[in-house]
Scaffold this active site. Structure first.
Site, mmCIF file in Angstrom:
data_model
loop_
_atom_site.group_PDB
_atom_site.id
_atom_site.type_symbol
_atom_site.label_atom_id
_atom_site.label_comp_id
_atom_site.label_asym_id
_atom_site.label_seq_id
_atom_site.Cartn_x
_atom_site.Cartn_y
_atom_site.Cartn_z
ATOM 1 N N GLY A 49 -1.197 -23.384 -15.398
ATOM 2 C CA GLY A 49 -1.597 -23.109 -16.913
ATOM 3 C C GLY A 49 -0.347 -22.810 -17.901
ATOM 4 N N TRP A 51 1.899 -24.782 -19.542
ATOM 5 C CA TRP A 51 1.876 -25.505 -20.561
ATOM 6 C C TRP A 51 0.679 -25.066 -21.438
ATOM 7 C CZ3 TRP A 51 3.386 -31.490 -20.296
ATOM 8 C CH2 TRP A 51 4.812 -31.644 -19.739
ATOM 9 N N ASP A 69 -7.427 -30.112 -15.069
ATOM 10 C CA ASP A 69 -6.862 -30.128 -13.945
ATOM 11 C C ASP A 69 -8.077 -30.527 -12.918
ATOM 12 O OD1 ASP A 69 -3.844 -29.554 -13.093
ATOM 13 O OD2 ASP A 69 -5.372 -29.641 -11.421
ATOM 14 N N ASP A 90 -11.376 -34.521 -12.741
ATOM 15 C CA ASP A 90 -10.584 -35.471 -12.209
ATOM 16 C C ASP A 90 -10.394 -36.178 -13.552
ATOM 17 O OD1 ASP A 90 -9.313 -37.744 -11.039
ATOM 18 O OD2 ASP A 90 -10.427 -37.543 -9.737
ATOM 19 N N ASP A 113 1.407 -33.165 -17.559
ATOM 20 C CA ASP A 113 2.605 -32.695 -16.440
ATOM 21 C C ASP A 113 1.905 -33.185 -15.071
ATOM 22 O OD1 ASP A 113 4.884 -31.693 -15.566
ATOM 23 O OD2 ASP A 113 4.076 -29.790 -15.470
ATOM 24 N N LYS A 153 4.613 -36.853 -18.080
ATOM 25 C CA LYS A 153 5.577 -36.901 -17.172
ATOM 26 C C LYS A 153 5.201 -38.126 -16.422
ATOM 27 C CE LYS A 153 5.267 -34.168 -13.278
ATOM 28 N NZ LYS A 153 5.472 -32.669 -13.047
HETATM 29 C C1 LIG Z 1 3.113 -29.851 -11.867
HETATM 30 S S1 LIG Z 1 1.371 -29.342 -11.867
HETATM 31 C C2 LIG Z 1 1.318 -28.933 -13.667
HETATM 32 C C3 LIG Z 1 1.769 -27.744 -14.269
HETATM 33 C C4 LIG Z 1 1.256 -27.153 -15.236
HETATM 34 N N1 LIG Z 1 1.948 -28.244 -16.621
HETATM 35 C C5 LIG Z 1 1.983 -25.650 -15.641
HETATM 36 O O1 LIG Z 1 2.931 -25.896 -16.602
HETATM 37 O O2 LIG Z 1 1.356 -24.674 -15.232
HETATM 38 C C6 LIG Z 1 0.576 -30.998 -11.782
HETATM 39 C C7 LIG Z 1 -0.791 -30.855 -11.777
HETATM 40 O O3 LIG Z 1 -1.409 -32.147 -12.059
HETATM 41 C C8 LIG Z 1 -2.778 -32.078 -11.245
HETATM 42 N N2 LIG Z 1 -3.258 -33.453 -11.030
HETATM 43 C C9 LIG Z 1 -2.919 -34.271 -10.453
HETATM 44 N N3 LIG Z 1 -3.747 -35.288 -10.214
HETATM 45 C C10 LIG Z 1 -4.855 -35.175 -11.412
HETATM 46 C C11 LIG Z 1 -6.192 -35.811 -11.504
HETATM 47 N N4 LIG Z 1 -6.534 -36.866 -11.241
HETATM 48 N N5 LIG Z 1 -6.993 -35.095 -12.589
HETATM 49 C C12 LIG Z 1 -6.373 -33.712 -12.899
HETATM 50 N N6 LIG Z 1 -5.492 -33.186 -12.585
HETATM 51 C C13 LIG Z 1 -4.566 -33.644 -11.642
HETATM 52 C C14 LIG Z 1 -2.574 -31.428 -10.131
HETATM 53 O O4 LIG Z 1 -3.777 -30.733 -9.620
HETATM 54 C C15 LIG Z 1 -1.573 -30.232 -10.429
HETATM 55 O O5 LIG Z 1 -2.010 -29.002 -10.686
#
Ligand SMILES: C[S@@+](CC[C@H](N)C(=O)[O-])C[C@H]1O[C@@H](n2cnc3c(N)ncnc32)[C@H](O)[C@@H]1O
Length: 202
Positions: A49, A51, A69, A90, A113, A153
């Site tokens: 959370g 961002w 997420d 998703d 991200d 990203k």
């Molecule tokens: C690096 S973390 C994000 C950190 C966040 N920006 C923060 O600052 O707290 C990457 C996130 O991408 C999510 N993610 C990956 N594939 C996804 C998808 N298909 N749908 C939704 N979220 C996804 C993962 O569950 C993970 O929590």
């Protein structure tokens, strides 16, 4: 596994953000100002959370943040920050667009991200990242307002240049950004697209 708790990890703890990744948004935003007061922001891959919390502070009470997420996030916005609506979903599923549009038909800014679950195989991880980032572009075409902004990203690899070309079809100004807080050994970079030109035809 990384055991050294680095400068940004400690700073995030002190600044009360749940993840060090917040500085990868803050640094780019300070330079390029792609989120402004009053904006609506869609944050893809928002867990835990940071961002969304930071974007909520930038846009203020008149703005709104929707964080999506696979995992459920649930941080309250800070005083003076915009409402944050957390959605567990998703982003590869079509249902996302319908659910998001019920909250808001379109957004000024889309940030992502997202990172795929890594396998250790560089080629496979790059392809998984490319699948996610291409989906964020399709979502931008569906959900961004004209002249809206995009910050996403991606993991560099052989298909990355083609992805940047796709971003250039959709946005007037495009930059590839590597924030200082992004580890040098990581292949991650961020693609910034400013001034959405509208969806591709066909
Ligand atoms: C690096 S973390 C994000 C950190 C966040 N920006 C923060 O600052 O707290 C990457 C996130 O991408 C999510 N993610 C990956 N594939 C996804 C998808 N298909 N749908 C939704 N979220 C996804 C993962 O569950 C993970 O929590």
């Amino acid at each position: 596994m990384r055991t050294v708790k680095d400068y940004y990890y400690k700073k995030a703890k002190k600044d009360k953000y749940p993840a060090r990744s917040v500085y990868k948004l803050e640094e780019a935003l300070n330079k390029h100002k792609f989120i402004k007061r009053g904006d609506s922001v869609l944050d893809l891959g928002c867990f835990p959370g940071s961002w969304s919390l930071y974007a909520s502070e930038i846009v203020g009470e008149k703005g709104i943040v929707v964080g999506v997420d696979l995992q459920a996030a649930e941080n309250s916005p800070r005083a003076g920050g915009a409402e944050i609506i957390w959605m567990q979903q998703d982003i590869m599923e079509e249902e996302l667009i319908t659910r998001v549009r019920k909250i808001r038909p379109a957004f000024r800014v889309l940030i992502s991200d997202m990172a795929p679950r890594t396998s250790g195989n560089k080629w496979a991880d790059h392809q998984r990242s490319m699948r996610l980032v291409r989906q964020t572009l399709l979502l931008a075409e569906e959900l961004l307002l004209p002249k809206g902004n995009y910050y996403c990203k991606a993991f560099q690899g052989e298909d990355f240049p083609a992805f940047v070309e796709e971003v250039k079809q959709l946005f007037k100004k495009v930059k590839v950004v590597k924030p200082k807080s992004s580890r040098v050994e990581s292949r991650e970079v961020f693609v910034l697209g400013m001034e959405f030109k509208g969806a591709r035809k066909g």
